[in-house]
Motif scaffolding. Sequence first.
Motif, PDB file in Angstrom:
ATOM      1  N   THR A 111       0.827  -1.209   0.000  1.00 33.14           N
ATOM      2  CA  THR A 111       0.000   0.000   0.000  1.00 33.14           C
ATOM      3  C   THR A 111       0.857   1.254   0.000  1.00 33.14           C
ATOM      4  OG1 THR A 111      -1.671  -1.232   1.245  1.00 33.14           O
ATOM      5  CG2 THR A 111      -1.876   1.159   1.194  1.00 33.14           C
ATOM      6  N   THR A 112       1.944   1.240   0.773  1.00 32.31           N
ATOM      7  CA  THR A 112       2.839   2.404   0.802  1.00 32.31           C
ATOM      8  C   THR A 112       3.488   2.642  -0.551  1.00 32.31           C
ATOM      9  OG1 THR A 112       3.301   1.910   3.131  1.00 32.31           O
ATOM     10  CG2 THR A 112       4.804   3.411   1.997  1.00 32.31           C
ATOM     11  N   ALA A 113       3.936   1.571  -1.201  1.00 30.99           N
ATOM     12  CA  ALA A 113       4.541   1.731  -2.529  1.00 30.99           C
ATOM     13  C   ALA A 113       3.542   2.297  -3.530  1.00 30.99           C
ATOM     14  CB  ALA A 113       5.088   0.390  -3.010  1.00 30.99           C
ATOM     15  N   GLU A 114       2.305   1.829  -3.449  1.00 30.96           N
ATOM     16  CA  GLU A 114       1.270   2.336  -4.362  1.00 30.96           C
ATOM     17  C   GLU A 114       0.992   3.814  -4.113  1.00 30.96           C
ATOM     18  OE1 GLU A 114      -1.531   2.086  -7.441  1.00 30.96           O
ATOM     19  OE2 GLU A 114       0.063   0.727  -6.788  1.00 30.96           O
ATOM     20  N   LEU A 115       0.935   4.205  -2.839  1.00 30.25           N
ATOM     21  CA  LEU A 115       0.712   5.615  -2.514  1.00 30.25           C
ATOM     22  C   LEU A 115       1.868   6.490  -2.983  1.00 30.25           C
ATOM     23  CD1 LEU A 115      -0.829   5.317   1.065  1.00 30.25           C
ATOM     24  CD2 LEU A 115      -2.012   5.852  -1.067  1.00 30.25           C
ATOM     25  N   LEU A 116       3.104   6.007  -2.816  1.00 29.23           N
ATOM     26  CA  LEU A 116       4.253   6.776  -3.280  1.00 29.23           C
ATOM     27  C   LEU A 116       4.241   6.928  -4.794  1.00 29.23           C
ATOM     28  CD1 LEU A 116       7.091   5.319  -1.013  1.00 29.23           C
ATOM     29  CD2 LEU A 116       5.983   7.551  -0.831  1.00 29.23           C
ATOM     30  N   ARG A 117       3.849   5.875  -5.500  1.00 30.58           N
ATOM     31  CA  ARG A 117       3.783   5.961  -6.963  1.00 30.58           C
ATOM     32  C   ARG A 117       2.725   6.971  -7.404  1.00 30.58           C
ATOM     33  NH1 ARG A 117       0.856   3.974 -10.958  1.00 30.58           N
ATOM     34  NH2 ARG A 117      -0.510   2.856  -9.487  1.00 30.58           N
ATOM     35  N   LYS A 118       1.574   6.937  -6.759  1.00 29.35           N
ATOM     36  CA  LYS A 118       0.536   7.898  -7.107  1.00 29.35           C
ATOM     37  C   LYS A 118       0.959   9.329  -6.767  1.00 29.35           C
ATOM     38  CE  LYS A 118      -3.378   4.732  -6.670  1.00 29.35           C
ATOM     39  NZ  LYS A 118      -4.672   4.459  -5.978  1.00 29.35           N
ATOM     40  N   GLN A 119       1.697   9.485  -5.665  1.00 25.03           N
ATOM     41  CA  GLN A 119       2.173  10.819  -5.303  1.00 25.03           C
ATOM     42  C   GLN A 119       3.156  11.354  -6.341  1.00 25.03           C
ATOM     43  OE1 GLN A 119       4.030  10.982  -1.474  1.00 25.03           O
ATOM     44  NE2 GLN A 119       4.383  13.187  -1.561  1.00 25.03           N
ATOM     45  N   GLU A 120       4.046  10.498  -6.827  1.00 27.24           N
ATOM     46  CA  GLU A 120       4.981  10.926  -7.871  1.00 27.24           C
ATOM     47  C   GLU A 120       4.238  11.317  -9.152  1.00 27.24           C
ATOM     48  OE1 GLU A 120       7.724   7.782  -8.425  1.00 27.24           O
ATOM     49  OE2 GLU A 120       8.760   8.062  -6.504  1.00 27.24           O
ATOM     50  N   GLU A 121       3.216  10.560  -9.501  1.00 27.64           N
ATOM     51  CA  GLU A 121       2.450  10.912 -10.696  1.00 27.64           C
ATOM     52  C   GLU A 121       1.745  12.248 -10.527  1.00 27.64           C
ATOM     53  OE1 GLU A 121      -0.195   7.716 -11.442  1.00 27.64           O
ATOM     54  OE2 GLU A 121       1.372   6.305 -12.108  1.00 27.64           O
ATOM     55  N   LEU A 122       1.193  12.486  -9.341  1.00 22.40           N
ATOM     56  CA  LEU A 122       0.522  13.763  -9.103  1.00 22.40           C
ATOM     57  C   LEU A 122       1.500  14.928  -9.127  1.00 22.40           C
ATOM     58  CD1 LEU A 122      -1.980  12.753  -6.268  1.00 22.40           C
ATOM     59  CD2 LEU A 122      -2.507  13.220  -8.655  1.00 22.40           C
TER      60      LEU A 122
END
Length: 347
Positions: free
Chosen positions: A93-104
């Motif tokens: 879940t943390t990796a997914e959140l970090l990936r979405k944050q980078e995209e944003l």
Amino acid sequence: MSKYTSFPEPGDDHNPFQDPAVTQHSSNTEYATLDLYNPFDNKNGPPPPAYAATAPSAPQPVVPATTPPSRTTPTEPRNYGTSFTPQTAVNATTAELLRKQEELEKKARELERRERELDSHALGPGATRQNNWPPLPSFCPVGPCFYQDINMEISQSFQRTVSIMYYYWMFTACTLAFNLISCLSLFCVDPSGGVGLGLAILWVLLFTPCSFVCWYRPVYKAFRSDSSFNFFAFFFIFFVQVIFYVIMTIGIPGWGFSGWIVSLAALKTSVPVGVIMMLNAILFTAQAAMGVVLLKRVHSLYRQTGASFVKAQAEFATGVMSNQAVRQAAANATASAAQGAFTGAAR
């Protein structure tokens, strides 16, 4: 009429509990009732016959219960050899959140760049932007000389190349500053190297601003406006600059460059000074090698832009004729020639 039916008359005082069937059953002690037996009272003796008949005669032996084999239910996930723990789920879940944050963040930077582009277009062709380079403090009497914004003025496909060229210019400036330190350390152990120290000061004062104006600004403007003239100016000046970088790497004695020849000779005088100068020679080597690579990279991008020597000539002629000073000089020369011709004809 009550004698013909089983229902009493309304006026008769009939008690249902005085019915013979009820009284006969209540007087019979063979049937256990709740009123006659209290299982929690030990003083009443054994239970009535009705309960005694149903009670077990002897205690049954206790059979140890065996643990039934575990079977998976339809809702229970089966284990196929992979261990799925709550910590693994948290990490995923943390990796997914970090990936979405980078995209944003990437989308936010892109939106900011487009917004600045729209603002720049809204200024109009005749508007001027405030210079922002070099970033000098407000109390400095000299202000910035250039306007530079790679994210706004350069196309996204060329931003990486222009940024690398800018960092390369900074690397060359730092290498020349380190070259000054190396020559100063050599002068401290060998006073006969005063000429090299003086030339090192000259090189750092000359090459740092001139390289920015003569080859970095042309390549910046070339990618900004797809200018063939600036491309050719960059190729010529940067090629000469790379030749100087090779000379710096060689390190001819007395030229003010801490190259390989001077650094190896300095090892005989002082080992620490020789090591410092060898580090500078390594930086000069990397500088020359990176210069050749970047020259080839820009040339490959230049071939993709469709620039040509004919366009460069046309841009040069247009730029010269659009210069106010050149046009004023040409007008003055034409007026002087016409006045001379008129004076000669009058005589």
